[in-house]
Design a protein around this motif. Structure first.
Motif, mmCIF file in Angstrom:
data_model
loop_
_atom_site.group_PDB
_atom_site.id
_atom_site.type_symbol
_atom_site.label_atom_id
_atom_site.label_comp_id
_atom_site.label_asym_id
_atom_site.label_seq_id
_atom_site.Cartn_x
_atom_site.Cartn_y
_atom_site.Cartn_z
ATOM 1 N N UNK A 92 78.159 55.093 -80.481
ATOM 2 C CA UNK A 92 77.340 55.645 -81.569
ATOM 3 C C UNK A 92 78.185 56.425 -82.564
ATOM 4 N N UNK A 93 77.813 56.354 -83.837
ATOM 5 C CA UNK A 93 78.610 56.964 -84.901
ATOM 6 C C UNK A 93 78.833 58.452 -84.674
ATOM 7 N N UNK A 94 77.837 59.135 -84.096
ATOM 8 C CA UNK A 94 77.959 60.579 -83.885
ATOM 9 C C UNK A 94 79.105 60.923 -82.940
ATOM 10 N N UNK A 95 79.450 60.030 -82.028
ATOM 11 C CA UNK A 95 80.562 60.283 -81.112
ATOM 12 C C UNK A 95 81.839 60.522 -81.905
ATOM 13 N N UNK A 96 82.098 59.670 -82.886
ATOM 14 C CA UNK A 96 83.312 59.797 -83.699
ATOM 15 C C UNK A 96 83.215 60.983 -84.652
ATOM 16 N N UNK A 97 82.028 61.204 -85.212
ATOM 17 C CA UNK A 97 81.847 62.318 -86.144
ATOM 18 C C UNK A 97 82.053 63.652 -85.449
ATOM 19 N N UNK A 98 81.521 63.785 -84.241
ATOM 20 C CA UNK A 98 81.673 65.040 -83.503
ATOM 21 C C UNK A 98 83.126 65.284 -83.121
ATOM 22 N N UNK A 99 83.828 64.211 -82.740
ATOM 23 C CA UNK A 99 85.251 64.360 -82.430
ATOM 24 C C UNK A 99 86.036 64.778 -83.666
ATOM 25 N N UNK A 153 69.767 55.310 -96.199
ATOM 26 C CA UNK A 153 70.722 54.855 -95.185
ATOM 27 C C UNK A 153 70.726 55.793 -93.987
ATOM 28 N N UNK A 154 70.659 57.089 -94.250
ATOM 29 C CA UNK A 154 70.637 58.091 -93.178
ATOM 30 C C UNK A 154 69.426 57.884 -92.281
ATOM 31 N N UNK A 155 68.286 57.632 -92.907
ATOM 32 C CA UNK A 155 67.051 57.432 -92.146
ATOM 33 C C UNK A 155 67.077 56.102 -91.402
ATOM 34 N N UNK A 156 67.558 55.041 -92.045
ATOM 35 C CA UNK A 156 67.564 53.716 -91.420
ATOM 36 C C UNK A 156 68.421 53.694 -90.167
ATOM 37 N N UNK A 157 69.491 54.470 -90.152
ATOM 38 C CA UNK A 157 70.373 54.523 -88.989
ATOM 39 C C UNK A 157 69.996 55.628 -88.003
ATOM 40 N N UNK A 158 68.943 56.383 -88.351
ATOM 41 C CA UNK A 158 68.453 57.450 -87.486
ATOM 42 C C UNK A 158 69.576 58.406 -87.083
ATOM 43 N N UNK A 159 70.408 58.758 -88.066
ATOM 44 C CA UNK A 159 71.519 59.654 -87.779
ATOM 45 C C UNK A 159 71.040 61.048 -87.358
ATOM 46 N N UNK A 160 69.855 61.433 -87.798
ATOM 47 C CA UNK A 160 69.338 62.746 -87.410
ATOM 48 C C UNK A 160 69.197 62.852 -85.899
ATOM 49 N N UNK A 161 68.777 61.763 -85.254
ATOM 50 C CA UNK A 161 68.610 61.791 -83.798
ATOM 51 C C UNK A 161 69.950 61.894 -83.083
ATOM 52 N N UNK A 162 71.044 61.605 -83.795
ATOM 53 C CA UNK A 162 72.383 61.729 -83.215
ATOM 54 C C UNK A 162 72.961 63.132 -83.429
ATOM 55 N N UNK A 173 73.304 64.616 -86.481
ATOM 56 C CA UNK A 173 73.926 64.770 -87.799
ATOM 57 C C UNK A 173 72.930 65.478 -88.723
ATOM 58 N N UNK A 174 73.393 66.504 -89.404
ATOM 59 C CA UNK A 174 72.520 67.261 -90.296
ATOM 60 C C UNK A 174 72.470 66.599 -91.673
ATOM 61 N N UNK A 175 71.265 66.410 -92.198
ATOM 62 C CA UNK A 175 71.095 65.843 -93.541
ATOM 63 C C UNK A 175 71.458 66.905 -94.569
ATOM 64 N N UNK A 176 72.503 66.640 -95.358
ATOM 65 C CA UNK A 176 72.973 67.644 -96.308
ATOM 66 C C UNK A 176 72.578 67.310 -97.740
#
Length: 549
Positions: free
Chosen positions: A427-434, A534-543, A545-548
């Motif tokens: 998941x994208x959040x794994x890389x973002x958090x690292x 795009x943020x909503x379609x990928x459900x990044x919030x559930x990962x 990621x804060x919507x800025x």
């Protein structure tokens, strides 16, 4: 144990001659003599695929992939959905589940096919990664000598990895095995399948684009390293005289390769890296450069590598009035996209005489997220907070230009999470958090650098001056923007520096460059809405990621 016995024991390959770790000149000759397949849409399946130029063995190999596969076949790329990995993979259209039962039946079928075919296979042993702490021994077993030469160009050798057999990955590349979907569980007659548990990958059927040989291993590293707390990155990287490493993320056309090729800084690499506890290091031993419309004056290293012994030129058409054997590689028409726009050149890092020792550098001081905004509304440079880094990193935005594709008359947003979503298996959040954690630990700054348009969208405005872009980048790398006063963009919320050395202050706020500022506001709101969708379609919030914006 001999290689023959090892491959029979581990894979079941038997009765085959293994041409093991041939040197580049031998692979060059073998490719011309033996690599056969389809090179024309209506042509036979046994045409010559690899050719010499007028330079002969002292120059490049010119190779043509199957015309249906001039890029990565993302729709035919899978991972085996074993219990040990199924809950950790980011399953998506370009990285789909493959049944374990189907794979366990397919692998011996491929081996039996190769055994029945007999003859010879090329086996090339290399390493993915220069740092022995994480480097993976990588064995390519291939029908085509071109692929073995490509691997020899693109990966490192002699990395002192402890107990390499226990860490080795094997890729079997068998273009002659034509998949049957009903029998094999594939979608078409080709497939790229990764078994993350058993450290083996299959590339089958008309999937002989050279880039698959490296991107498959990149996908493996992108899965493997986060479990160690290391960050794999689709980026370029270079090193300054002050031991200041810079990492530049960006999709195609954003300037990732061009901006990292700075004569004042040493190149670490142009595409794939790891950020570990030891710093930044290259995955690769070579470069795989795009050739379409190459500006030889702006890219002298690539231009010189066109004539380098045993480099591989991929899918550049021959001249209409001259056979390749009589053509100087410098005379090839690099604007000719009649085969594909994705023409390529593979060459070793040694072609560049300004490479950092061991293709490694210390922990980065600056992270650069590149975008080429064809809408003409993003600031030329923005200083990002930690939350903004994560948001823009998982967004991975750039824009396609009007006119580059049939039917594209307005700029189109392109989003690719982590600047390489197709080969990011977690998941994208794994890389973002690292990324956020490592930036915090090592005090790295981050900027969003826009190499796109100003004064209006593509077709109305103009491309931001490369001189201004280089000045903005230099200021960011030197720390000159660390304490400068900033304005906040009213629509994107980005921090825009009010001044930068050698850059006119009036261009730093893009709204000022538009004659019709109401039109600017409307265009900026349109792009903001695309980011939000795009943020909503990928459900990044559930990962997390804060919507800025």
């Amino acid at each position: 144990m001999t290689l023959t016995r090892e491959l029979e024991h581990s894979l079941g390959l038997a009765g085959i001659e293994f041409r093991h770790n041939l040197a580049r000149p031998a692979l060059f000759a073998e490719a011309i003599a033996n690599d056969r397949g389809r090179v024309r849409p209506d042509g036979p399946a046994d045409e010559q695929k690899a050719f010499a130029t007028r330079l002969g063995a002292d120059g490049p190999l010119v190779y043509y992939s199957d015309p249906s596969c001039t890029g990565r076949p993302v729709a035919d790329t899978f991972a085996v959905a074993r219990d040990s990995v199924v809950d950790t993979v980011w399953w998506k259209r370009d990285f789909q589940q493959f049944s374990p039962d189907a794979f366990d039946a397919l692998l011996p079928r491929v081996v039996a096919h190769l055994n029945a075919r007999g003859g010879h296979l090329y086996v090339q042993d290399t390493f993915c990664g220069w740092d022995p702490d994480y480097a993976v021994p990588y064995r390519l077993v291939s029908e085509f000598a071109t692929h073995a030469l490509f691997a020899e160009n693109m990966f490192a050798s002699d990395v002192p990895v402890a107990d390499p057999a226990s860490r080795r990955w094997t890729l079997i590349n068998a273009p002659s095995f034509i998949c049957e979907p009903a029998r094999d569980g594939t979608l078409t007659e080709r497939a790229v399948i990764v078994d993350l548990e058993n450290r083996i990958a299959l590339v089958l059927g008309p999937a002989d684009y050279c880039g698959i040989v490296k991107k498959t291993m990149f996908t493996v590293m992108n899965y493997r390293l986060p479990a160690r707390g290391d960050l794999p990155m689709h980026c370029s990287a270079n090193l300054g005289d002050a031991d200041d490493t810079a990492v530049l993320f960006g999709l195609s056309g954003t300037g990732k390769t061009t901006l990292s090729a700075d004569p004042a800084r040493q190149l670490i690499g142009d595409d794939e890296h790891a950020w570990t506890d030891n710093g930044v290091s290259n995955f690769e031993g070579g470069c795989y450069a795009k050739l379409i419309d190459l500006n030889k004056q702006a890219e002298p290293v690539i231009a010189q590598a066109l004539s380098m012994p045993c480099s591989v030129i991929e899918n550049v058409p021959p001249l209409p009035d001259k056979p390749l054997a009589e053509t100087d590689p410098q005379d090839l028409d690099l604007t000719d996209d009649s085969i594909t726009e994705n023409t390529r050149l593979s060459y070793p890092l040694a072609a560049n005489d300004n490479v950092a020792a061991g293709a490694q550098g210390p922990h980065p001081t600056t992270i650069v997220l590149l975008t080429a905004d064809a809408f003409g509304v993003l600031p030329p440079i923005s200083i990002l907070s930690s939350d903004e880094v994560m948001y823009h990193f998982v967004s991975g935005f750039t824009a396609k230009l009007a006119g580059t594709e049939v039917g594209v008359t307005e700029p189109q947003a392109a989003f690719s999470a982590c600047y390489g979503a197709p080969f990011m298996p977690r998941p994208a959040a794994v890389y973002a958090e690292l990324l956020a954690a490592k930036m915090k630990t090592h005090g790295a700054r981050c900027v969003l650098l826009n190499t796109g348009w100003t004064g209006g969208p593509h077709g109305v405005g103009r491309r931001i001056s490369i001189a201004h872009t280089r000045s903005l980048l230099s200021a960011a790398l030197s720390g000159a923007l660390d304490d400068v006063a900033c304005d906040t963009h009213p629509i994107f919320g980005l921090a825009m520096p009010r001044e930068c050395p050698d850059v006119p202050s009036e261009i730093l706020d893009p709204r000022n460059t538009w004659a019709d500022q109401a039109a600017y506001d409307a265009q900026a709101q349109t792009l903001r809405d695309m980011f939000q969708a795009n943020f909503k379609a990928n459900d990044f919030a559930s990962m997390g990621i804060r919507a800025v914006m």
